[in-house]
Motif scaffolding. Structure first.
Motif, PDB file in Angstrom:
ATOM      1  N   ASP A   1       5.148  -0.687  15.500  1.00 48.60           N
ATOM      2  CA  ASP A   1       6.107  -1.336  14.590  1.00 48.60           C
ATOM      3  C   ASP A   1       6.386  -2.756  15.074  1.00 48.60           C
ATOM      4  OD1 ASP A   1       9.569  -0.553  13.639  1.00 48.60           O
ATOM      5  OD2 ASP A   1       8.216  -2.191  13.100  1.00 48.60           O
TER       6      ASP A   1
ATOM      7  N   ARG B   1       0.859  -1.205   0.000  1.00 45.01           N
ATOM      8  CA  ARG B   1       0.000   0.000   0.000  1.00 45.01           C
ATOM      9  C   ARG B   1       0.876   1.228   0.000  1.00 45.01           C
ATOM     10  NH1 ARG B   1      -4.481  -0.199   4.322  1.00 45.01           N
ATOM     11  NH2 ARG B   1      -2.721   0.171   5.636  1.00 45.01           N
TER      12      ARG B   1
ATOM     13  N   THR C   1      -2.692  -6.273   5.887  1.00 43.38           N
ATOM     14  CA  THR C   1      -4.058  -5.742   5.846  1.00 43.38           C
ATOM     15  C   THR C   1      -5.063  -6.875   5.986  1.00 43.38           C
ATOM     16  OG1 THR C   1      -3.894  -6.013   3.460  1.00 43.38           O
ATOM     17  CG2 THR C   1      -3.537  -3.780   4.344  1.00 43.38           C
TER      18      THR C   1
ATOM     19  N   ASN D   1       0.130  -4.490  14.270  1.00 41.88           N
ATOM     20  CA  ASN D   1       0.032  -3.665  13.079  1.00 41.88           C
ATOM     21  C   ASN D   1       0.243  -2.202  13.436  1.00 41.88           C
ATOM     22  OD1 ASN D   1      -1.050  -2.292  10.666  1.00 41.88           O
ATOM     23  ND2 ASN D   1      -1.726  -4.343  10.093  1.00 41.88           N
ATOM     24  N   MET D   2       0.803  -1.470  12.476  1.00 36.96           N
ATOM     25  CA  MET D   2       1.033  -0.031  12.670  1.00 36.96           C
ATOM     26  C   MET D   2      -0.310   0.683  12.824  1.00 36.96           C
ATOM     27  SD  MET D   2       3.859   1.368  12.935  1.00 36.96           S
ATOM     28  CE  MET D   2       5.307   1.917  12.163  1.00 36.96           C
ATOM     29  N   GLU D   3      -1.290   0.190  12.074  1.00 35.88           N
ATOM     30  CA  GLU D   3      -2.625   0.817  12.111  1.00 35.88           C
ATOM     31  C   GLU D   3      -3.585  -0.227  12.642  1.00 35.88           C
ATOM     32  OE1 GLU D   3      -1.484   2.664   7.773  1.00 35.88           O
ATOM     33  OE2 GLU D   3      -3.272   1.439   7.979  1.00 35.88           O
ATOM     34  N   ILE D   4      -4.229   0.129  13.726  1.00 34.50           N
ATOM     35  CA  ILE D   4      -5.247  -0.806  14.244  1.00 34.50           C
ATOM     36  C   ILE D   4      -6.565  -0.041  14.295  1.00 34.50           C
ATOM     37  CG2 ILE D   4      -6.032  -2.068  16.259  1.00 34.50           C
ATOM     38  CD1 ILE D   4      -3.696  -3.567  15.880  1.00 34.50           C
ATOM     39  N   ASP D   5      -7.522  -0.468  13.459  1.00 35.77           N
ATOM     40  CA  ASP D   5      -8.789   0.234  13.601  1.00 35.77           C
ATOM     41  C   ASP D   5      -9.557  -0.407  14.743  1.00 35.77           C
ATOM     42  OD1 ASP D   5      -8.247  -1.298  11.138  1.00 35.77           O
ATOM     43  OD2 ASP D   5     -10.367  -1.828  11.378  1.00 35.77           O
ATOM     44  N   ASP D   6     -10.559   0.317  15.207  1.00 45.44           N
ATOM     45  CA  ASP D   6     -11.228  -0.110  16.455  1.00 45.44           C
ATOM     46  C   ASP D   6     -11.761  -1.519  16.378  1.00 45.44           C
ATOM     47  OD1 ASP D   6     -12.482   3.163  17.424  1.00 45.44           O
ATOM     48  OD2 ASP D   6     -10.578   2.073  17.694  1.00 45.44           O
TER      49      ASP D   6
ATOM     50  N   LYS E   1      -0.598  -2.200  18.693  1.00 44.67           N
ATOM     51  CA  LYS E   1      -0.426  -1.182  17.651  1.00 44.67           C
ATOM     52  C   LYS E   1       1.011  -0.664  17.686  1.00 44.67           C
ATOM     53  CE  LYS E   1      -2.233   3.211  15.967  1.00 44.67           C
ATOM     54  NZ  LYS E   1      -3.418   4.074  15.887  1.00 44.67           N
TER      55      LYS E   1
END
Ligand code: BV8
Length: 283
Positions: free
Chosen positions: A273, A42, A227, A251-256, A271
């Motif tokens: 590196d 991405r 992802t 993950n660097m990005e953790i959605d709720d 959340k």
């Protein structure tokens, strides 16, 4: 929020559970190698800012413009072969050495997990490898593993004056005759030995994973730097859950409310590196 009875970010509860776990599967994606300096899909930046990596990783893209696709893969070969495994690769390799019932399913093709000393029998590369090259001629079965040439032909030599992050430089227009050709049949164009979108995953790898899956209940699934959008690899998360596994997402990005791989919830959400987190939680 996920349905969990403990603080999902609590490392101690994870470590306690890890200690009592034997059969563990790690599903890894491009984020595992981000700290080694390799662009994620991405975030495949630089020269590829003008091209979507996903659109280049297809058989049609190769037929349409083999020169562009070979420049994309040649740049990724050069980056991968120059990169070093990071502490996340090393932590997974160490866990595999310690626990023979642990396997890593990697979507990555950069070869950094093998170079980190990950035991090969416990490492399943579902999307092939950048160091594999093979002939595209239907009459030829030439395949070469472990090819680490930085330039498969002079035309694909690393451009010293242009860093691979130079988004302005447009790809060169390399004639097909200057692209890698098969040393066996001499006429076939060579291609990278990776699995493109629309192509089947290597049957022998899938059957080895299935064999491992069928060996009994699974205690833990680690979802690392991915992802969870690419199938059928992402499906392993749900399969592990069906076998009783708890899920930890790193993950660097953790959605709720992560919906990774069709998983309604995860038991732990770390959340950051993975090169920082994995050595902490797997020690
Ligand atoms: C197939 C090799 C069928 C090439 C790759 C359902 C079932 C089956 C197929 C499908 C399906 N639904 C859709 C499909 C089709 C398709 C697919 O999944 N499409 C997606 C886009 C929806 N799947 C296929 O085509 C597969 N083949 O199904 O064949 C078939 C059957 C019979 C006969 C013929 C055909 C083949 C898929 C394999 C494609 N090849 N790689 C190459 O590398 O060039 S996949 C490629 O993209 C990568 O390998 C990677 O797996 C994927 C990108 O995913 P991620 O790894 O998640 O990477 P990404 O950059 O997206 O995200 C990075 C993540 O890391 C982010 O979450 C980020 O937050 C995080 N991160 C970043 N830094 C860090 C970090 N985390 C922690 N620490 C950090 N430092």
């Amino acid at each position: 929020m996920p349905f969990i009875e403990h603080d999902p970010t609590d490392m101690n509860s994870f470590k306690a559970y890890l200690k009592q776990s034997k059969r563990i599967l790690a599903l890894c994606g491009a984020g595992l190698s981000a700290s080694s300096g390799l662009a994620t899909f991405r975030g495949a930046g630089g020269l590829w800012k003008t091209h979507d990596a996903m659109s280049l990783a297809t058989p049609n893209a190769f037929v349409k413009d083999p020169s562009l696709v070979w420049q994309f893969y040649s740049a990724r070969r050069q980056a991968a072969f120059s990169a070093k495994p990071n502490p996340a690769h090393l932590a997974l390799a160490a866990l595999a050495v310690k626990n023979s019932d642990f396997i890593t399913v990697t979507q990555n093709v950069d070869g950094l997990s093998p170079r980190a000393g990950h035991p090969p029998l416990q490492l399943q590369p579902v999307h092939g490898s950048l160091s594999t090259i093979k002939c595209t001629s239907v009459f030829c079965n030439y395949i070469q593993y472990d090819n680490y040439d930085m330039a498969l032909t002079p035309a694909l030599a690393p451009a010293p004056e242009r860093s691979s992050n130079d988004a302005e430089a447009a790809p060169a227009n390399i004639p097909v005759s200057d692209l890698p050709h098969c040393p066996k049949c001499t006429t076939g164009l060579l291609r990278p030995g990776v699995v493109w979108f629309g192509e089947s995953l290597p049957a022998h790898v899938l059957s080895e994973i299935d064999e491992w899956m069928e060996d009994g209940p699974i205690e833990l699934c680690l979802v690392i730097g991915t992802t969870g959008m690419v199938w059928p690899a992402a499906g392993y998360i749900g399969q592990c859950k069906e076998k009783g596994a708890r899920v930890a997402i790193i993950n660097m990005e953790i959605d709720d409310d992560p919906m990774l791989g069709g998983v309604e919830y995860a038991d732990w959400l770390f959340k950051g590196d993975c090169a920082q987190i994995l050595p902490q939680i797997l020690e």
